[in-house]
Design a protein around this motif. Structure first.
Motif, PDB file in Angstrom:
ATOM      1  N   SER A  35      61.602  56.641  43.343  1.00  0.00           N
ATOM      2  CA  SER A  35      62.358  57.775  43.845  1.00  0.00           C
ATOM      3  C   SER A  35      63.632  57.297  44.530  1.00  0.00           C
ATOM      4  O   SER A  35      63.845  56.109  44.752  1.00  0.00           O
ATOM      5  CB  SER A  35      61.506  58.600  44.817  1.00  0.00           C
ATOM      6  N   ARG A  36      64.464  58.273  44.899  1.00  0.00           N
ATOM      7  CA  ARG A  36      65.790  57.924  45.403  1.00  0.00           C
ATOM      8  C   ARG A  36      65.751  57.215  46.752  1.00  0.00           C
ATOM      9  O   ARG A  36      66.533  56.299  46.997  1.00  0.00           O
ATOM     10  CB  ARG A  36      66.638  59.195  45.486  1.00  0.00           C
ATOM     11  N   ARG A  37      64.863  57.646  47.642  1.00  0.00           N
ATOM     12  CA  ARG A  37      64.855  57.033  48.973  1.00  0.00           C
ATOM     13  C   ARG A  37      64.419  55.560  48.928  1.00  0.00           C
ATOM     14  O   ARG A  37      65.079  54.714  49.528  1.00  0.00           O
ATOM     15  CB  ARG A  37      63.975  57.841  49.918  1.00  0.00           C
ATOM     16  N   LEU A  65      71.582  57.530  49.066  1.00  0.00           N
ATOM     17  CA  LEU A  65      70.239  57.753  48.538  1.00  0.00           C
ATOM     18  C   LEU A  65      69.198  57.894  49.644  1.00  0.00           C
ATOM     19  O   LEU A  65      68.198  58.595  49.477  1.00  0.00           O
ATOM     20  CB  LEU A  65      69.851  56.601  47.610  1.00  0.00           C
ATOM     21  N   ALA A  80      68.248  61.378  50.689  1.00  0.00           N
ATOM     22  CA  ALA A  80      67.524  62.257  49.770  1.00  0.00           C
ATOM     23  C   ALA A  80      66.253  62.780  50.419  1.00  0.00           C
ATOM     24  O   ALA A  80      65.590  62.069  51.183  1.00  0.00           O
ATOM     25  CB  ALA A  80      67.186  61.501  48.481  1.00  0.00           C
TER      26      ALA A  80
END
Length: 211
Positions: A2-4, A154, A157
């Motif tokens: 995922s983005r984080r 990011l 997010a």
């Protein structure tokens, strides 16, 4: 990924790249045909190309330590990366820390670049065989700054909403347009509810029981 978590990885990469960049040559001037004849500048010192003697110590001049703020910015980015992976609201401070570390890194790299540009301008020499060149350390610091910017974005997010473990009941049934009285599990496959059969009504009444 995922983005984080990807943002956290980029922040770590930016921190490592920034520290490595401080030890790489930022600027070199000297003979074109022999790298040993001249001077090499890093974010920590300026040394002779032949034997690596610190010019600042040799001349009794204290060199500008561009590597200090860059290293501090790298440490802040590492803290932001670690904080962003904490569960729940404990990850919220990572956003501000990431922005602060990224801003400090960009400012430090900008100051370092201005120092390198000043060295190039003050060392201008048109003689043949003498060069002034920007080296790989500057480009590594620039790439680290770009990675820090992307990582900070990011990290902001939102986490995905948790998926319920059990079936989701659709409220409304047949009286809602397009609705039905079914249970829908988290993956979207409808499961029909079990219908209980009703016994047929009888015409037998209490009056039939009178003698």
């Amino acid at each position: 990924m995922s983005r984080r978590p990807l943002g956290a990885v980029l922040l770590v990469a930016a921190a490592v790249g920034a520290v490595v960049g401080t030890f790489l040559p930022l600027f070199r001037e000297g003979a074109d045909h022999d790298a040993r004849l001249g001077f090499v500048t890093t974010a920590w010192e300026t040394t002779t190309g032949a034997d690596g003697i610190d010019v600042g110590l040799m001349l009794g001049v204290r060199a500008t330590r561009y590597g200090v703020p860059i290293t501090v910015a790298a440490a802040v980015l590492l803290v932001a990366a670690g904080t962003s992976l904490l569960p729940g609201r404990r990850a919220a401070p990572a956003r501000g820390v990431a922005i602060g570390g990224t801003g400090l890194l960009i400012g430090s790299v900008w100051t370092t670049g201005m120092g390198v540009a000043s060295s190039v301008a003050s060392s201008a020499n048109d003689s043949d065989g003498y060069v002034q060149e920007v080296r790989e350390g500057v480009w590594v610091l620039v790439l680290a700054s770009v990675a820090a910017v992307v990582g900070a974005v990011l990290v902001h997010a939102r986490r995905p909403d948790p998926v319920p473990a059990g079936p989701v009941h659709v409220v409304g049934g047949d009286d809602v347009v397009g609705g039905d009285d079914t249970d829908t599990p988290p993956h979207g496959i409808p499961v029909a509810r079990v219908q209980v059969a009703r016994l047929p009504e009888s015409d037998y009444t209490a009056a039939d029981r009178q003698p």
